[in-house]
Design an enzyme around this catalytic site. Structure first.
Site, PDB file in Angstrom:
ATOM      1  N   GLY A 125       0.809  -1.461   0.036  1.00 33.25           N
ATOM      2  CA  GLY A 125      -0.027   0.026   0.074  1.00 33.25           C
ATOM      3  C   GLY A 125       0.894   1.299   0.062  1.00 33.25           C
ATOM      4  O   GLY A 125       0.197   2.288   0.058  1.00 33.25           O
ATOM      5  N   CYS A 174     -17.442   4.777 -25.038  1.00 36.04           N
ATOM      6  CA  CYS A 174     -18.713   5.369 -25.046  1.00 36.04           C
ATOM      7  C   CYS A 174     -19.256   5.131 -23.740  1.00 36.04           C
ATOM      8  O   CYS A 174     -20.135   4.593 -23.146  1.00 36.04           O
ATOM      9  CB  CYS A 174     -19.915   4.408 -25.817  1.00 36.04           C
ATOM     10  SG  CYS A 174     -19.269   4.597 -27.547  1.00 36.04           S
ATOM     11  N   TYR A 192      -1.483  -1.202 -11.605  1.00 40.71           N
ATOM     12  CA  TYR A 192      -3.014  -1.261 -11.808  1.00 40.71           C
ATOM     13  C   TYR A 192      -3.539  -0.624 -12.958  1.00 40.71           C
ATOM     14  O   TYR A 192      -4.820  -0.230 -13.003  1.00 40.71           O
ATOM     15  CB  TYR A 192      -3.598  -0.702 -10.565  1.00 40.71           C
ATOM     16  CG  TYR A 192      -3.091  -1.511  -9.337  1.00 40.71           C
ATOM     17  CD1 TYR A 192      -3.493  -2.565  -9.021  1.00 40.71           C
ATOM     18  CD2 TYR A 192      -2.207  -0.808  -8.593  1.00 40.71           C
ATOM     19  CE1 TYR A 192      -3.030  -3.092  -7.932  1.00 40.71           C
ATOM     20  CE2 TYR A 192      -1.940  -1.308  -7.319  1.00 40.71           C
ATOM     21  CZ  TYR A 192      -2.146  -2.703  -7.121  1.00 40.71           C
ATOM     22  OH  TYR A 192      -1.722  -3.384  -5.935  1.00 40.71           O
TER      23      TYR A 192
END
Ligand SMILES: *Cc1c(COP(=O)(O)O)cnc(C)c1O
Length: 448
Positions: free
Chosen positions: A257, A370, A400
């Site tokens: 983290g 879209c 990520y």
């Protein structure tokens, strides 16, 4: 830099990235334009030196810890090789991640298998391939681990119980994992289904060894105090359990983290200071409670992979909205970087093929999907003369992005071009339209 390549850029750009006097962004000896001409657009540049530098920094800062690279942040055969060369271990949470890791000849001995919902067959695959360490979140998972250990006949396996540290972490709620109302971890307070019952289960088992506790408080945390508080809660629990119901405990995994700066207004965590503080918090608490300090581990993902990639897009259209904001549409979007849509992540960007006007405009970089949430960079100042066919580069897309990528709108995913010893090498090729229909049993073989 050689070849008169020009000025270096600060973080979050990779150390080797420079801008020459005509405004061309360069990666070692290769300009963004040359790379796009050769490999097409969009394109992800993977700077292997930057990845190596990050592994070295982490290994130096966390000396004495076991370091598990969090595979989910960015995983490929090459990434595994680099992690292996750096002497780090790896954490995975699915059979797919594990197969990639083992396929790259990473030793199963250096793998930690995570996951709040590992299936029986995933566990059995891992056990038969030599994985010995499992982090567990649930009683069902523990039962599956025990059954698989019996059925595969692999003998003892080591278990780390994941606990909820109950601290507030300063990050987006979807990547915060140290509070009660989320899916991860055993509750310390719930006697029936929580940590107490998990310990009783493992203590009763003849194949599961209770070796550790695990606590991961969340991702992209830049406030050191969050980690210190999490470690303090975890080590107190560790010491209390070690002295009472869990005398076999010998390791404490503090998770990952560690946040990185994504743009100029953020500052990287000081990992050296963080590691030293963690060690003293853990040691002090163990000494005062009379238990030997545990072997510590950490699981950095983003802090290793984050800065290693830069995405290069081609601008397709520029629209000035009534709000005054300029919308710059590029040839990728939420399919190659969903973090902005998912976590409201903040990125920066710069023109990569020329200097551009010194006047800047408030801009938002959007993709071609879209979906109005298809935003790559929410807010950035770009040259006012930005136009179609310009190249735009977004740094810190290593973590990520590829791992969360999709083929939304049937958009083939961009290739990853590694810069290896200064030269470009395709390490993951561009997806093709054929690839996109490969799994469609009705269309197979008929793609146009
Ligand atoms: C996601 C995750 C990590 C890595 O997080 P980063 O922010 O990439 O360092 C480490 N451990 C666990 C259990 C995770 O879920």
């Amino acid at each position: 830099m050689t070849n008169g390549a020009g000025a270096s850029l600060n973080r979050p750009w990779p150390t080797s990235t420079t801008v020459d006097n005509r405004g061309n962004l360069r990666f070692h000896n290769n300009s963004a334009s040359e790379l796009v001409t050769t490999y097409g657009s969009p394109l992800i540049i993977f700077d292997e030196d930057e990845f190596r530098t990050s592994t070295r920094e982490i290994a130096d800062a966390f000396r004495g810890f076991t370091i598990y690279y969090a595979a989910k942040s960015f995983l490929s055969g090459r990434v595994c090789q680099l992690v292996n060369e750096a002497g780090l271990s790896i954490d995975v949470c699915t059979e797919g991640e594990l197969r990639t890791v083992l396929g790259a000849e990473f030793s199963a001995r250096n793998v930690l298998f995570h996951g709040n919902n590992k299936s029986a067959s995933e566990i059995s695959f891992a056990m038969t391939h030599g994985v010995k360490r499992y982090a567990s979140d649930t009683l069902e998972d523990l039962a599956r681990l025990e059954t698989a250990a019996h059925q595969t006949g692999v003998g003892d396996v080591n278990v780390l119980l994941r606990v909820i540290a109950d601290v507030k972490s300063d990050t987006h709620r979807h990547i915060s994992t140290a509070h009660q109302d989320q899916k991860f971890g055993f509750s310390v307070r719930d006697e029936q289904h929580g940590l107490g019952e998990a310990i009783r289960f493992v203590n009763r088992s003849d194949v599961l060894n209770l070796t550790g506790l695990h606590s991961h408080i969340g991702s992209q945390i830049l406030n050191q105090d969050n980690f210190i508080q999490g470690a303090e809660t975890a080590v107190k629990l560790y010491a209390d359990l070690r002295r009472s119901v869990a005398p076999t405990l010998c390791e404490l995994d503090l998770g990952g983290g560690f946040g990185i700066a994504y743009h100029d207004d953020e500052q990287d965590l000081d990992l050296v200071l963080l590691a030293q503080t963690l060690v003293s918090v853990v040691t002090d608490n163990c000494v005062s409670r009379g238990v030997p300090p545990p072997q510590l581990s950490v699981e950095p993902g983003r802090a290793i992979s984050g800065r290693s990639c830069v995405t290069i897009y081609t601008v397709g259209s520029v629209k000035k909205a009534e709000s005054g904001r300029t919308y710059v549409a590029v040839d990728g979007g939420m399919s190659d970087n969903v973090r902005t849509a998912l976590y409201d992540a903040k990125y920066t960007a710069r023109l990569a093929n020329r200097a551009g006007d010194s006047q800047t405009v408030d801009s938002r970089v959007v993709g071609k999907h879209c979906d109005a949430g298809d935003i790559v960079v929410s807010n950035v100042l770009l040259p006012s003369d930005i136009k179609a066919d310009d190249l735009l580069a977004v740094p810190a897309t290593g973590a990520y992005c590829r791992s969360l990528s999709s083929t939304y709108n049937m958009l083939p995913r961009p290739p990853i071009v590694a810069i290896r010893n200064g030269d470009p090498v395709v390490t993951i090729r561009r997806e093709t339209y054929d690839d996109l229909t490969l799994l469609d049993c009705e269309l197979r073989g008929t793609a146009l």
